[in-house]
Design an enzyme around this catalytic site. Structure first.
Site, PDB file in Angstrom:
ATOM      1  N   LYS A 184       7.115   2.551  -2.901  1.00  9.30           N
ATOM      2  CA  LYS A 184       7.570   1.199  -3.248  1.00  9.30           C
ATOM      3  C   LYS A 184       6.948   0.745  -4.561  1.00  9.30           C
ATOM      4  O   LYS A 184       7.621   0.143  -5.397  1.00  9.30           O
ATOM      5  CB  LYS A 184       7.083   0.202  -2.184  1.00  9.30           C
ATOM      6  CG  LYS A 184       7.881   0.101  -0.955  1.00  9.30           C
ATOM      7  CD  LYS A 184       7.292  -1.093  -0.179  1.00  9.30           C
ATOM      8  CE  LYS A 184       7.766  -1.124   1.226  1.00  9.30           C
ATOM      9  NZ  LYS A 184       7.137  -2.227   1.987  1.00  9.30           N
ATOM     10  N   ASP A 199      14.397   8.370   2.808  1.00 10.33           N
ATOM     11  CA  ASP A 199      15.333   8.733   1.739  1.00 10.33           C
ATOM     12  C   ASP A 199      16.060  10.072   1.960  1.00 10.33           C
ATOM     13  O   ASP A 199      17.249  10.173   1.644  1.00 10.33           O
ATOM     14  CB  ASP A 199      14.623   8.765   0.377  1.00 10.33           C
ATOM     15  CG  ASP A 199      14.443   7.374  -0.209  1.00 10.33           C
ATOM     16  OD1 ASP A 199      15.161   6.449   0.213  1.00 10.33           O
ATOM     17  OD2 ASP A 199      13.572   7.217  -1.088  1.00 10.33           O
ATOM     18  N   ASP A 247       9.193  -6.226   2.097  1.00 13.85           N
ATOM     19  CA  ASP A 247       9.231  -5.717   3.467  1.00 13.85           C
ATOM     20  C   ASP A 247      10.613  -5.140   3.671  1.00 13.85           C
ATOM     21  O   ASP A 247      11.611  -5.768   3.317  1.00 13.85           O
ATOM     22  CB  ASP A 247       8.925  -6.792   4.502  1.00 13.85           C
ATOM     23  CG  ASP A 247       8.525  -6.133   5.811  1.00 13.85           C
ATOM     24  OD1 ASP A 247       7.400  -5.593   5.878  1.00 13.85           O
ATOM     25  OD2 ASP A 247       9.344  -6.105   6.759  1.00 13.85           O
ATOM     26  N   ARG A 268      16.343  -2.451  -2.629  1.00 10.73           N
ATOM     27  CA  ARG A 268      15.266  -3.085  -3.414  1.00 10.73           C
ATOM     28  C   ARG A 268      15.830  -3.581  -4.751  1.00 10.73           C
ATOM     29  O   ARG A 268      15.491  -4.670  -5.216  1.00 10.73           O
ATOM     30  CB  ARG A 268      14.156  -2.034  -3.618  1.00 10.73           C
ATOM     31  CG  ARG A 268      12.811  -2.576  -4.042  1.00 10.73           C
ATOM     32  CD  ARG A 268      11.700  -1.573  -3.722  1.00 10.73           C
ATOM     33  NE  ARG A 268      11.472  -1.490  -2.298  1.00 10.73           N
ATOM     34  CZ  ARG A 268      11.800  -0.447  -1.539  1.00 10.73           C
ATOM     35  NH1 ARG A 268      12.302   0.661  -2.052  1.00 10.73           N
ATOM     36  NH2 ARG A 268      11.594  -0.495  -0.244  1.00 10.73           N
ATOM     37  N   HIS A 286       0.842  -1.192   0.000  1.00 12.33           N
ATOM     38  CA  HIS A 286       0.000   0.000   0.000  1.00 12.33           C
ATOM     39  C   HIS A 286       0.882   1.248   0.000  1.00 12.33           C
ATOM     40  O   HIS A 286       0.393   2.363   0.201  1.00 12.33           O
ATOM     41  CB  HIS A 286      -0.936   0.006   1.214  1.00 12.33           C
ATOM     42  CG  HIS A 286      -2.023  -1.032   1.114  1.00 12.33           C
ATOM     43  ND1 HIS A 286      -1.821  -2.339   1.504  1.00 12.33           N
ATOM     44  CD2 HIS A 286      -3.280  -0.964   0.635  1.00 12.33           C
ATOM     45  CE1 HIS A 286      -2.941  -3.035   1.279  1.00 12.33           C
ATOM     46  NE2 HIS A 286      -3.837  -2.223   0.752  1.00 12.33           N
ATOM     47  N   ASN A 287       2.174   1.060  -0.184  1.00 12.55           N
ATOM     48  CA  ASN A 287       3.128   2.174  -0.163  1.00 12.55           C
ATOM     49  C   ASN A 287       3.383   2.607  -1.620  1.00 12.55           C
ATOM     50  O   ASN A 287       3.960   1.843  -2.406  1.00 12.55           O
ATOM     51  CB  ASN A 287       4.406   1.684   0.536  1.00 12.55           C
ATOM     52  CG  ASN A 287       5.502   2.723   0.567  1.00 12.55           C
ATOM     53  OD1 ASN A 287       5.723   3.443  -0.394  1.00 12.55           O
ATOM     54  ND2 ASN A 287       6.210   2.774   1.689  1.00 12.55           N
ATOM     55  N   GLY A 297       9.780   7.884   2.478  1.00 13.80           N
ATOM     56  CA  GLY A 297      10.267   7.395   3.765  1.00 13.80           C
ATOM     57  C   GLY A 297      11.515   8.122   4.243  1.00 13.80           C
ATOM     58  O   GLY A 297      11.560   9.356   4.299  1.00 13.80           O
ATOM     59  N   LYS A 314      18.803   5.906  -7.742  1.00 16.35           N
ATOM     60  CA  LYS A 314      18.431   5.139  -6.528  1.00 16.35           C
ATOM     61  C   LYS A 314      17.965   3.749  -6.923  1.00 16.35           C
ATOM     62  O   LYS A 314      18.379   2.752  -6.320  1.00 16.35           O
ATOM     63  CB  LYS A 314      17.318   5.857  -5.757  1.00 16.35           C
ATOM     64  CG  LYS A 314      16.875   5.039  -4.534  1.00 16.35           C
ATOM     65  CD  LYS A 314      15.621   5.479  -3.845  1.00 16.35           C
ATOM     66  CE  LYS A 314      15.197   4.420  -2.839  1.00 16.35           C
ATOM     67  NZ  LYS A 314      13.853   4.611  -2.272  1.00 16.35           N
TER      68      LYS A 314
HETATM   69  P1  ITT Z   1       3.563  -2.084   2.757  1.00 14.96           P
HETATM   70  O1  ITT Z   1       3.701  -2.970   3.984  1.00 14.96           O
HETATM   71  O2  ITT Z   1       2.135  -1.885   2.352  1.00 14.96           O
HETATM   72  O3  ITT Z   1       4.442  -2.547   1.629  1.00 14.96           O
HETATM   73  P2  ITT Z   1       4.927  -0.093   4.373  1.00 14.96           P
HETATM   74  O4  ITT Z   1       5.341   1.307   4.082  1.00 14.96           O
HETATM   75  O5  ITT Z   1       4.164  -0.345   5.644  1.00 14.96           O
HETATM   76  O6  ITT Z   1       4.089  -0.606   3.112  1.00 14.96           O
HETATM   77  P3  ITT Z   1       7.037  -1.786   5.411  1.00 14.96           P
HETATM   78  O7  ITT Z   1       6.173  -2.380   6.457  1.00 14.96           O
HETATM   79  O8  ITT Z   1       7.951  -2.698   4.632  1.00 14.96           O
HETATM   80  O9  ITT Z   1       6.181  -1.022   4.309  1.00 14.96           O
HETATM   81  O10 ITT Z   1       7.877  -0.632   6.058  1.00 14.96           O
HETATM   82  C1  ITT Z   1       9.029  -0.187   5.436  1.00 14.96           C
HETATM   83  C2  ITT Z   1       9.369   1.215   5.871  1.00 14.96           C
HETATM   84  O11 ITT Z   1      10.803   1.369   5.761  1.00 14.96           O
HETATM   85  C3  ITT Z   1       8.746   2.198   4.919  1.00 14.96           C
HETATM   86  O12 ITT Z   1       7.554   2.689   5.437  1.00 14.96           O
HETATM   87  C4  ITT Z   1       9.828   3.265   4.798  1.00 14.96           C
HETATM   88  O13 ITT Z   1       9.680   4.163   5.795  1.00 14.96           O
HETATM   89  C5  ITT Z   1      11.128   2.544   5.072  1.00 14.96           C
HETATM   90  N1  ITT Z   1      11.742   2.273   3.783  1.00 14.96           N
HETATM   91  C6  ITT Z   1      11.809   1.080   3.126  1.00 14.96           C
HETATM   92  N2  ITT Z   1      12.396   1.226   1.946  1.00 14.96           N
HETATM   93  C7  ITT Z   1      12.709   2.530   1.822  1.00 14.96           C
HETATM   94  C8  ITT Z   1      13.314   3.287   0.811  1.00 14.96           C
HETATM   95  O14 ITT Z   1      13.669   2.753  -0.352  1.00 14.96           O
HETATM   96  N3  ITT Z   1      13.483   4.583   1.037  1.00 14.96           N
HETATM   97  C9  ITT Z   1      13.102   5.153   2.184  1.00 14.96           C
HETATM   98  N4  ITT Z   1      12.500   4.522   3.183  1.00 14.96           N
HETATM   99  C10 ITT Z   1      12.297   3.199   3.010  1.00 14.96           C
END
Ligand code: ITT
Length: 204
Positions: free
Chosen positions: A23, A165, A79, A191, A19-20, A163, A185
């Site tokens: 991502k 970044d 994740d 990722r 839901h992000n 997030g 990036k």
């Molecule tokens: P989904 O579970 O729906 O995929 P989420 O945002 O809750 O969305 P996560 O539980 O995996 O996802 O939490 C990962 C967090 O880590 C995310 O909210 C970001 O804050 C941080 N994060 C992960 N990858 C990142 C990136 O490429 N750049 C910046 N922050 C990142």
């Protein structure tokens, strides 16, 4: 036995179990060159499962399997999180939870405060981790984990990405992930690292 995505059996649409939006954008760009189109769990109206795993891979598996089972199609979940050495790896799998109400300004301030309190604000080392899992509706799963190392900087810089970044500078770069071109990036991130491994095993 490792399993590949087979377009004749699985189709060319991949359900993305996130839901992000940040991502989703990055995953879309990663899968597109392989001839797959993304449809997100949000677009399909699927619910978010409880992420109660204790590792990135456990949480990625929970999300991917829930989406594959509900949609009847292969699903890819990410994740991820950021681990800060001076904070003994925190926030790690709790990175999203440090952003109360999904606000990352206060989450990055919290990181800065916790580092200041430990007198650890000089080029603090950190790394992002991404676990990618593909699940098929029959329950088969393939997992991959990627990392990118770097240092943190304050105050946050740049509007790209999402997030944490704006406070992360990858090794060999001078700009934050919030400042550099998103394509840079997406070629060097945690990722991208996990996806390269996934592509070698699961994609043509
Ligand atoms: P989904 O579970 O729906 O995929 P989420 O945002 O809750 O969305 P996560 O539980 O995996 O996802 O939490 C990962 C967090 O880590 C995310 O909210 C970001 O804050 C941080 N994060 C992960 N990858 C990142 C990136 O490429 N750049 C910046 N922050 C990142």
């Amino acid at each position: 036995m490792r399993r590949k995505l087979d377009k004749s059996r699985d189709g060319t649409t991949l359900v993305i179990a996130t839901h992000n939006q940040g991502k989703l954008r990055e995953i879309n760009e990663l899968i597109e060159p392989y001839g797959f189109a993304a449809v997100s769990v949000g677009e399909l109206g699927l619910p978010e499962p409880a992420e109660d795993g204790t590792t990135y891979i456990e949480n990625a598996r929970i999300k991917a399997l829930a989406a594959a089972t509900a949609s009847g199609k292969p699903a890819l979940a990410d994740d991820s999180g950021i681990s800060i050495d001076a904070l003994h790896g925190a926030p790690g799998i709790f990175s999203a939870r440090w952003a109360v109400d999904k606000k990352f300004g206060p989450a990055m301030e919290r990181v800065e405060e916790e580092l200041a309190w430990r007198e650890a604000l000089t080029e603090p080392k950190a790394h992002f981790v991404s676990a990618l899992t593909i699940a098929w509706p029959d329950g088969h799963m393939e997992d991959f984990e990627g990392t990118v190392h770097g240092t943190l900087t304050f105050p946050p810089r740049g509007d790209h990405g999402f997030g944490y970044d704006p406070i992360f500078i990858a090794e060999g770069q001078s700009q934050t992930f919030g400042e550099i071109d998103p394509s840079i990036k997406n070629a060097m991130s945690h990722r991208a690292d996990a996806f390269k491994q996934l592509a070698a095993v699961c994609l043509e």
